[in-house]
Design an enzyme around this catalytic site. Structure first.
Site, mmCIF file in Angstrom:
data_model
loop_
_atom_site.group_PDB
_atom_site.id
_atom_site.type_symbol
_atom_site.label_atom_id
_atom_site.label_comp_id
_atom_site.label_asym_id
_atom_site.label_seq_id
_atom_site.Cartn_x
_atom_site.Cartn_y
_atom_site.Cartn_z
ATOM 1 N N HIS A 131 42.308 47.502 35.111
ATOM 2 C CA HIS A 131 43.481 48.573 35.733
ATOM 3 C C HIS A 131 43.187 49.932 35.938
ATOM 4 C CE1 HIS A 131 46.400 45.507 36.174
ATOM 5 N NE2 HIS A 131 46.265 45.046 34.982
ATOM 6 N N ASN B 186 52.929 43.000 36.802
ATOM 7 C CA ASN B 186 52.032 42.753 37.817
ATOM 8 C C ASN B 186 52.741 42.383 39.285
ATOM 9 O OD1 ASN B 186 49.429 43.085 36.654
ATOM 10 N ND2 ASN B 186 49.562 41.014 35.905
#
Ligand code: NDP
Length: 486
Positions: free
Chosen positions: A52, A125
């Site tokens: 990420h 997510n």
């Protein structure tokens, strides 16, 4: 006009010329501004997040639109119309800071609510499920998505090797290879808490909860070809789009809806409700509206407010807590550990991370400490330091006792690694979407993956999701069609 100064605030006499012994002579060590400038420059980087890494963030406000006080006592959710400031960071999973935004990937959807009871971070997510259900496999999963140690190149072979040896990934990989693996923009996708959490109301009643963030912009995706073309045309396309939309006043918004499962339903539910590779079908637990958030302010300093932002799954407020979902419990260790590594023990004092609620405890010192501590630094003490309040117990649940083991979750009635991927393929996707899915799988699996792994993906993976899908992918790759699918 502002004067250029050293970090100490002392004026400097040139932005362009270093101090030298005459115009043709060497540089002088007493040029403290040059020394400071170069020394600061080589210290500009902090460790990246391990994954990420590439993200974009914005600030905004969450507002409650429906009464949910029957389900949680969380103060920021306790009145219709109540507003809470929020930070959102939406990110790629696998690529580094320069990676093309539109690559096929899951996107992180991390939210920080600056509530009156301290920060509440919901770190999810853009997919309702995940690749693995046990944190033991998480680093292996990420390694399989990263670059090979020998070549420094990403490698589909590693990805398919891991996935096909981890059948619990089938649902998420189906989602990823489908249209939603390449969202048009970060504004045109849903977010999900993905994991299961606990809500508790003022009467002590407990519920298991799943969060869904529905985009008000509508779900829109790029085709595989459009996503690939955009890699070269504008590798920062998603970041630019979100920034520019906020800047021109087109403020993106998402509605919060939750699925709530009564505490006592969990043991008898047909799927293990704590298995993050599964959804709770909407027919079993319908969506309940809660609120919405709007992003209306771009960061002023990207590094200070997005790169240094530290989200932590373990930041809960009273009325919200973890569940027996193993991924949640594993993540509760990892996020703060990562933030301490990246920014040091006092990372919560950085303005973007600092809660609006007052902070009182007995931590002291450490690198970059700038909060001023003048009271007692130990507990118990006789001098009026903060005192813990037993009215705020940790979230709790009971479980069947037994030996300490390393074992899979106990299977519930309908638990199977392929069942929900099959539901997605058969019941949700229409014929053109199924065709695009098979094409995307074949394109990815056909790109640098060894033949025996391709065959395993047909025999042991896609044919078990659906025989037609297995056949379709096999045909596109010129592979043997498995007997069961023949
Ligand atoms: P429903 O028919 O009630 O829900 C299907 C959901 O699938 C939709 O509400 C939508 O969720 C999502 N969806 C629509 N198009 C796509 C797509 N192209 N790719 C991925 N998801 C899509 O069925 P169930 O709740 O019984 O779930 C059936 C399957 O749908 C699941 O196995 C799962 O794969 C998928 N799904 C289910 C979700 C859930 O929480 N129950 C959430 C998302 C997907 P949304 O409105 O969230 O976009």
């Amino acid at each position: 006009m502002d004067k250029t100064t050293t970090d100490a605030g002392n004026p400097v006499s040139s932005d362009e010329h270093s101090l030298t012994a005459g115009p043709g002579g060497p540089n002088l060590l007493q040029d403290v501004y040059l020394v400071e400038k170069l020394a600061h420059f080589v210290r500009e980087r902090i460790p990246d997040r391990v994954y990420h890494v590439k993200g974009f963030g914005g600030f905004g406000t969450f507002e409650v639109t429906h009464d949910v006080t029957g389900f949680t006592k969380a103060a920021f959710l306790n009145a219709v119309g109540k507003r809470t400031p929020l930070l959102a960071r939406i990110s790629l999973v696998a690529g580094e800071e320069g990676y093309p935004d539109t690559d096929r990937d899951v996107r992180g959807f991390a939210l920080k609510f600056y509530t009156e009871e301290g920060n509440y971070d919901l770190v999810g997510n853009n997919t309702p499920v995940f690749f693995v259900r046990d944190p033991m496999k998480f680093p292996d999963f990420i390694h399989s998505q990263e670059r090979r140690p020998e070549t420094g190149l990403r490698d589909n072979n590693m990805q398919w090797d891991f996935w096909t040896l981890s059948p619990e990934s089938a649902h998420q990989v189906t989602y990823l290879m489908g249209d939603r693996g390449t969202p048009r923009t970060l504004r045109h996708m849903n977010g999900y808490g993905s994991d299961t959490y606990m809500w508790q109301n003022a009467g002590g009643e407990r519920f298991w909860v799943k969060y869904h963030w529905k985009t008000e912009q509508g779900v829109e995706n790029l085709s595989d070809a459009e996503a690939k073309a955009m890699r070269g045309a504008d590798p920062d396309f998603h970041r630019r789009d979100l920034h520019d939309a906020i800047a021109r006043g087109e403020h993106p918004a998402w509605r919060l809806e939750v699925q709530l499962m009564p505490y006592a339903d969990a043991p008898g539910y047909r799927f293990n409700p704590f298995d993050v590779t599964k959804v709770w079908p909407h027919a079993d637990y319908p969506l309940i509206p809660v609120g919405r958030f709007v992003l209306d302010r771009n960061p002023t300093d990207f590094f200070a407010e997005v790169t240094q932002a530290a989200f932590d799954v373990a930041n809960f407020v009273p009325g919200i807590g973890p569940s027996p979902d193993r991924m949640v419990l594993g993540r509760m260790f990892a996020y703060a550990d990562s933030a301490r590594y990246r920014n040091g023990a006092n990372y919560m004092e950085l303005p973007v991370n600092r809660p609006l609620a007052e902070v009182h405890n007995y931590h002291k010192d450490g690198p970059m400490r700038h909060g001023l501590h003048s009271g007692p630094v130990y507990a118990p003490n006789s001098y009026g330091g903060p005192q813990a309040d037993p009215r705020y117990p940790d979230a709790s649940w009971s479980f069947e006792g037994g030996e300490i083991v390393r074992a899979a979750y106990e299977a519930h009635r309908d638990d199977d690694d392929f069942i929900q991927a099959r539901m997605l393929y058969r019941d949700v996707l229409d014929a053109p979407a199924r065709d695009r899915l098979a094409g995307n799988i074949a394109g990815h699996l056909g790109d640098g993956v060894e033949r025996f792994i391709q065959q395993r993906a047909i025999d042991g993976y896609w044919s078990r999701v659906d025989a037609d899908l297995g056949r379709d992918v096999a045909r596109r790759l010129g592979l043997a069609v498995p007997a069961m699918a023949g």
